[in-house]
Design a protein around this motif. Structure first.
Motif, PDB file in Angstrom:
ATOM      1  N   LYS A 102      20.747 -23.354 -14.298  1.00  0.00           N
ATOM      2  CA  LYS A 102      19.569 -22.631 -13.821  1.00  0.00           C
ATOM      3  C   LYS A 102      18.461 -23.601 -13.434  1.00  0.00           C
ATOM      4  CE  LYS A 102      20.346 -18.267 -16.265  1.00  0.00           C
ATOM      5  NZ  LYS A 102      19.795 -17.292 -17.254  1.00  0.00           N
ATOM      6  N   LYS A 103      18.244 -24.614 -14.234  1.00  0.00           N
ATOM      7  CA  LYS A 103      17.217 -25.603 -13.907  1.00  0.00           C
ATOM      8  C   LYS A 103      17.544 -26.311 -12.594  1.00  0.00           C
ATOM      9  CE  LYS A 103      15.551 -26.747 -18.586  1.00  0.00           C
ATOM     10  NZ  LYS A 103      16.296 -25.735 -19.333  1.00  0.00           N
ATOM     11  N   ASN A 105      19.376 -25.254 -10.102  1.00  0.00           N
ATOM     12  CA  ASN A 105      19.216 -24.356  -8.959  1.00  0.00           C
ATOM     13  C   ASN A 105      17.746 -24.106  -8.638  1.00  0.00           C
ATOM     14  OD1 ASN A 105      21.933 -23.941  -8.261  1.00  0.00           O
ATOM     15  ND2 ASN A 105      22.196 -22.439  -9.892  1.00  0.00           N
ATOM     16  N   ARG A 106      16.901 -24.067  -9.669  1.00  0.00           N
ATOM     17  CA  ARG A 106      15.466 -23.939  -9.409  1.00  0.00           C
ATOM     18  C   ARG A 106      14.938 -25.170  -8.686  1.00  0.00           C
ATOM     19  NH1 ARG A 106      13.413 -22.694 -15.301  1.00  0.00           N
ATOM     20  NH2 ARG A 106      11.326 -22.963 -14.368  1.00  0.00           N
TER      21      ARG A 106
END
Length: 381
Positions: A102-103, A105-106
């Protein structure tokens, strides 16, 4: 902002003596002087200045650093990068290894939105995860390899850097553009007060690491170093291209003890109120461990600081103990402190102190102040 909104903003300004305590007060003129001094030092050495935003956590101050000559900013977390990007930053280095999907992709979303985003790596596994995510979105993410120059926190040893850099450079979806380190005031593996020698050693270690990588066929462009105590000295070493100081914008008691600045140059102080004087040699203020950072403990080398803060105007006073809501200051029995007095204190470490507060008060030279939310406070992910 409309004229009416601007007038309302002016009307909302508070005099310092009306501020609720405890709170952090920032002196605007000292901010400007600190920003300008570091920008001039970087320019004299011909290196880029990429300040770490962890100290102020405010996009408006990052913009002021850019206006004074900084080329971009540094952050530690994706959430901080998102706050700074929303505030107008377009060149951001996340000096931290991103591992979670998630990090990553952010971070990629920020890059795709037009931010020049650079991410730190120090392992093949971490680089592979960045590579896979970037390839999945048909983009290329810029990375820098972290070198451990003695702090033994994160980073790869110089001996292992060439092999790892070759593996990273072979991956798709990422581009290895440089190397970076964080070392602080260390010399020959130990903490030191000799900042010039520490900075020069840091610069030489990184310049040599870059040379070896280039000799091995790795195209290293950026060699990024430096904390506030060592930055201007590391910048003097040929081969260093960028410095990343953070604390200098406010300065704090640590920097004053190192001799980087005077206590008078510290732009940030905690304003607190005396709520009790239970004994002649003891004053209690309304700021404790929820107000002052405790990560820099008193009595440790090389500075051997006394207490958790400097009491402005009373160098003999010592903020010796704290619990959550109370600060216990040891004072001379003949001192004139009374309940209701308001004190200014320079914290040992301003960066982590700021992170305890929802807002700071920025004070102009005419004494007017405005409350500014600490936009990147608590951005841990």
């Amino acid at each position: 902002m409309s004229d009416m909104e601007a007038q309302g903003s002016i009307m909302a300004l508070n005099a310092i003596d009306e501020l609720e305590t405890p709170c952090i007060v920032i002196e605007n003129g000292k901010i400007d002087a600190n920003i300008e001094a570091m920008a001039q030092a970087a320019a004299r050495c011909g290196v880029a200045l990429r300040p770490h935003a962890k100290t102020h956590k405010l996009p408006e101050l990052a913009l002021r650093q850019l206006a004074a000559g900084a080329t971009g900013i540094t952050v530690a977390k994706v959430s901080e990068a998102e706050v700074m990007a929303a505030g107008g930053m377009r060149d951001i280095f996340i000096a931290y290894s991103l591992v979670g999907a998630k990090k990553i992709n952010r971070a990629i979303r920020l890059s795709l939105a037009g931010v020049r985003l650079i991410v730190g790596v120090d392992s093949l596994e971490g680089a592979s995860r960045l590579s896979e995510a970037a390839l999945a979105q048909s983009t290329v993410l810029e990375v820098r390899l972290e070198i451990d120059t003695g702090l033994h926190r994160t980073g790869v040893s110089a001996d292992a850097a060439i092999a790892l850099a070759k593996q990273i450079a072979a991956l798709g979806g990422i581009r290895l553009s440089g190397i970076f380190t964080y070392r602080g005031a260390m010399l020959a593996g130990a903490s030191t007060l000799d900042l010039q020698a520490a900075g020069h050693e840091e610069g030489r270690l990184m310049s040599e690491a870059a040379r070896l990588l280039r000799d091995a066929g790795i195209a290293i462009e950026d060699v990024s170093v430096g904390s506030t105590p060592t930055a201007i000295y590391a910048a003097e070493i040929e081969g260093v291209t960028e410095i990343r100081p953070g604390t200098y914008i406010y300065q704090d008691r640590i920097q004053a003890a190192f001799g980087v600045c005077s206590l008078e140059a510290c732009a940030a102080t905690v304003l607190a109120t005396v709520v009790s004087r239970p004994a002649d040699d003891l004053v209690i203020i309304d700021g404790g461990s929820k107000t002052f950072a405790t990560d820099v403990q008193p009595g440790h080398p090389p500075l051997y600081l006394q207490g958790f803060a400097h009491v402005v105007g009373d160098p003999e006073a010592v903020l010796a103990r704290m619990n959550e809501e109370h600060g216990m200051i040891s004072v001379h029995p003949s001192s004139a402190y009374r309940v209701g007095d308001r004190l200014r204190l320079v914290p040992n470490h301003i960066c982590s102190t700021v992170n305890l507060h929802n807002a700071v008060y920025i004070v102009d030279e005419d004494g007017r102040s405005r409350s500014v939310p600490v936009a990147a406070r608590g951005m841990l992910e």
